[in-house]
Write a protein that holds these residues in place. Structure first.
Motif, PDB file in Angstrom:
ATOM      1  N   TYR A 142     -34.435  -5.540  78.582  1.00 52.32           N
ATOM      2  CA  TYR A 142     -35.370  -6.662  78.684  1.00 52.32           C
ATOM      3  C   TYR A 142     -35.846  -6.811  80.123  1.00 52.32           C
ATOM      4  O   TYR A 142     -35.120  -6.480  81.057  1.00 52.32           O
ATOM      5  CB  TYR A 142     -34.698  -7.978  78.255  1.00 52.32           C
ATOM      6  N   GLU A 146     -39.052 -12.012  80.702  1.00 51.22           N
ATOM      7  CA  GLU A 146     -38.920 -12.488  79.318  1.00 51.22           C
ATOM      8  C   GLU A 146     -37.555 -13.140  79.087  1.00 51.22           C
ATOM      9  O   GLU A 146     -37.445 -14.102  78.335  1.00 51.22           O
ATOM     10  CB  GLU A 146     -39.211 -11.375  78.294  1.00 51.22           C
ATOM     11  N   GLY A 149     -37.719 -16.511  80.704  1.00 50.26           N
ATOM     12  CA  GLY A 149     -38.592 -17.315  79.832  1.00 50.26           C
ATOM     13  C   GLY A 149     -37.867 -17.759  78.573  1.00 50.26           C
ATOM     14  O   GLY A 149     -38.060 -18.880  78.096  1.00 50.26           O
ATOM     15  N   TRP A 150     -36.997 -16.880  78.056  1.00 50.73           N
ATOM     16  CA  TRP A 150     -36.237 -17.185  76.836  1.00 50.73           C
ATOM     17  C   TRP A 150     -35.304 -18.383  77.055  1.00 50.73           C
ATOM     18  O   TRP A 150     -35.338 -19.350  76.282  1.00 50.73           O
ATOM     19  CB  TRP A 150     -35.436 -15.950  76.418  1.00 50.73           C
ATOM     20  N   GLU A 156     -43.889 -17.851  74.675  1.00 47.96           N
ATOM     21  CA  GLU A 156     -44.045 -16.441  74.291  1.00 47.96           C
ATOM     22  C   GLU A 156     -42.714 -15.681  74.250  1.00 47.96           C
ATOM     23  O   GLU A 156     -42.646 -14.588  73.692  1.00 47.96           O
ATOM     24  CB  GLU A 156     -45.010 -15.738  75.244  1.00 47.96           C
ATOM     25  N   SER A 157     -41.651 -16.243  74.839  1.00 48.39           N
ATOM     26  CA  SER A 157     -40.361 -15.533  74.863  1.00 48.39           C
ATOM     27  C   SER A 157     -39.358 -16.063  73.839  1.00 48.39           C
ATOM     28  O   SER A 157     -38.202 -15.657  73.831  1.00 48.39           O
ATOM     29  CB  SER A 157     -39.736 -15.635  76.267  1.00 48.39           C
ATOM     30  N   LEU A 160     -37.283 -13.691  71.444  1.00 46.25           N
ATOM     31  CA  LEU A 160     -36.640 -12.554  72.118  1.00 46.25           C
ATOM     32  C   LEU A 160     -35.327 -12.133  71.432  1.00 46.25           C
ATOM     33  O   LEU A 160     -35.079 -10.962  71.241  1.00 46.25           O
ATOM     34  CB  LEU A 160     -36.386 -12.893  73.588  1.00 46.25           C
TER      35      LEU A 160
END
Length: 482
Positions: A142, A146, A149-150, A156-157, A160
């Motif tokens: 990863y 991301e 962000g998760w 958008e993440s 994941l």
């Protein structure tokens, strides 16, 4: 450039500008694209030093603040206090915020230029730098962007679902983001439960099997990019012990005698940690620490090694390097030797990267920036840029603040010199609103965001957290449509 409040003598300083600009017949309308630190600091400086200017800030997400919300670690709440200043700016009578508007799709830059006297692109870095090695697309690999962000609620993440079923994780990079990731992976859950980390990532971390994190860098201890505060935090992390190899620091005491103070203090702390022998009483606690982390130097990733079925990461082959040159400019040269490190989770923390907004806006794909001079976009009068899309994804919030003030100053100077035609009035959001309506886009106002904010804080309070972030933009929009 001096501090924001500096009052320079002569006609060019903010005070001279303010006197001249306040006599303008038409109030200049400025549009800022992006509501992270770069966008807000640009707006703040223009509003402060021009008594008539109006600034509209556009943001593709319904919620503002960019990487302050989605990049700063959940256990660093003090860094997020800048949002108080940004909120004051957004509440100014001469400032407006329009979220849920994607520039380049919902409205073009050319359309914005027809509606405003000046347009400033401050949309940051929406991508990550790739490793460019075999196996980087395997499951279990990863990007830091991301992964951060998760756990921070970046919409958008949210899908994941990182696989945390392995014991060893490898983070490629020696910056503060790399340390943030290691700290989140190894932090005791009771510490994370008191932060604004998302509910979903907290549940995943509760089941995590990761108990060892290696942070790998191409160069040596003198070239690390993290700061002493983050390193000290990592060293003092409860339940995790630091594993640093004393051999990596041989002879460095002499080398750092003439080094700048921050480098000297940081290196001294690493040396002390590497050489530290646990005192008798603490021996049991040290050996009982269920988790560990360490720094590995002079190793460059060559390949992510696949599992037997060829689908997952099972380790990384690293090229051993030697340093050519010294200090920040030292280059890592492969020695020809390699080693393999077993791990089931690989996180690449080698930097964020800006992306082109639309074909009409110049973009240097090599450097990942918009070509500019002091924020003035080359070849496009009236178009400016600030922040990471202007100078690359480096530095901390204070760097971005100074950089954004620099761009704002260029806008103010161009207004004064008549480079920007303020003789003709521009409609600003009035004209943009009809464009958006015709395309079925519903912008989110700052008071709409404050409703989302209040809902998040209320949900957080119920769970004993500062806030529970809403991660689905549709849910945000439903919340404010009632």
């Amino acid at each position: 450039m001096g501090p924001a409040g500096a009052c320079w003598r002569g006609g060019r300083g903010p005070c001279g500008l303010r006197r001249w600009l306040s006599s303008c017949a038409v109030a200049p309308r400025v549009c800022v694209v992006g509501s992270g630190p770069a966008g807000f600091y640009t707006a703040q400086h223009i509003l402060k030093h021009h008594g008539e200017a109006r600034v509209d800030i556009y943001e593709k997400l319904p919620v503002p603040f960019g990487l302050v919300r989605f990049g700063v670690a959940p256990d660093h709440p003090e860094v997020k206090n800048v949002t108080n200043t940004f909120t004051q700016t957004a509440r100014s009578e001469r400032c407006a915020y329009y979220g849920n508007v994607t520039v380049g799709r919902d409205v073009t830059v050319a359309e914005l230029q027809r509606c405003y006297h000046a347009v400033v692109l401050s949309y940051g870095a929406e991508d990550h730098r790739v490793l460019g090695i075999p196996g980087e697309n395997l499951s279990g690999v990863y990007s830091a962007r991301e992964f951060v962000g998760w756990y921070n609620g970046l919409p958008e993440s949210q899908d994941l679902k990182p696989d945390l079923s392995c014991e060893t994780a490898l983070v490629l990079g020696h910056g503060n983001v790399a340390l943030d990731i290691a700290r989140i992976l190894l932090s005791p859950l009771q510490l994370l439960r008191k932060t604004d980390i998302t509910d979903g990532s907290l549940a995943a971390l509760a089941c995590s099997k990761v108990k060892r994190v290696w942070l790998v860098g191409r160069r040596g201890p003198l070239q690390v990019a993290f700061t002493i505060k983050e390193l000290r935090e990592m060293i003092n992390l409860p339940g995790a012990r630091a594993v640093l190899d004393p051999a990596d620091f041989t002879g460095l005491e002499n080398t750092i005698k003439g080094a700048p103070r921050p480098t000297k203090r940081l290196t001294e702390l690493m040396i002390k940690t590497a050489l530290e022998k646990p005192v008798e009483k603490a021996v049991e606690a040290q050996t009982a620490a269920p988790r560990e982390w360490g720094l590995k130097f002079q190793r460059s990733p060559q390949e992510v090694l696949p599992s037997a079925d060829g689908r997952r990461a099972r380790g990384v082959r690293l090229a051993l390097t030697r340093l050519q040159g010294s200090g920040d400019s030292a280059k890592a040269i492969p020695t020809g030797d390699t080693e393999e490190l077993e791990c089931g989770l690989v996180l690449s923390s080698i930097g964020y990267r800006s992306v082109p907004l639309e074909p009409a806006v110049p973009f240097d794909a090599q450097r990942g920036v918009i070509p500019n001079s002091s924020g003035r976009v080359e070849g496009v009068p009236g178009l400016y840029c600030s922040g990471w899309v202007k100078r690359g994804a480096t530095g901390v919030i204070i760097t971005t603040m100074n950089d954004s003030f620099d761009t704002a100053q260029s806008v103010l100077e161009d207004l004064q010199r008549g480079v920007l035609d303020v003789a003709t009035s521009r409609e600003g959001f009035g004209a943009v609103e009809s464009i958006l309506r015709s395309r079925g886009v519903r912008p989110v106002s700052f008071s709409d965001w404050e409703k989302i904010d209040a809902a998040e804080v209320a949900r957080g309070r119920a769970a004993g957290k500062p806030r529970e972030k809403i991660v689905d933009p549709q849910e945000m929009l439903q919340l404010i449509s009632h």
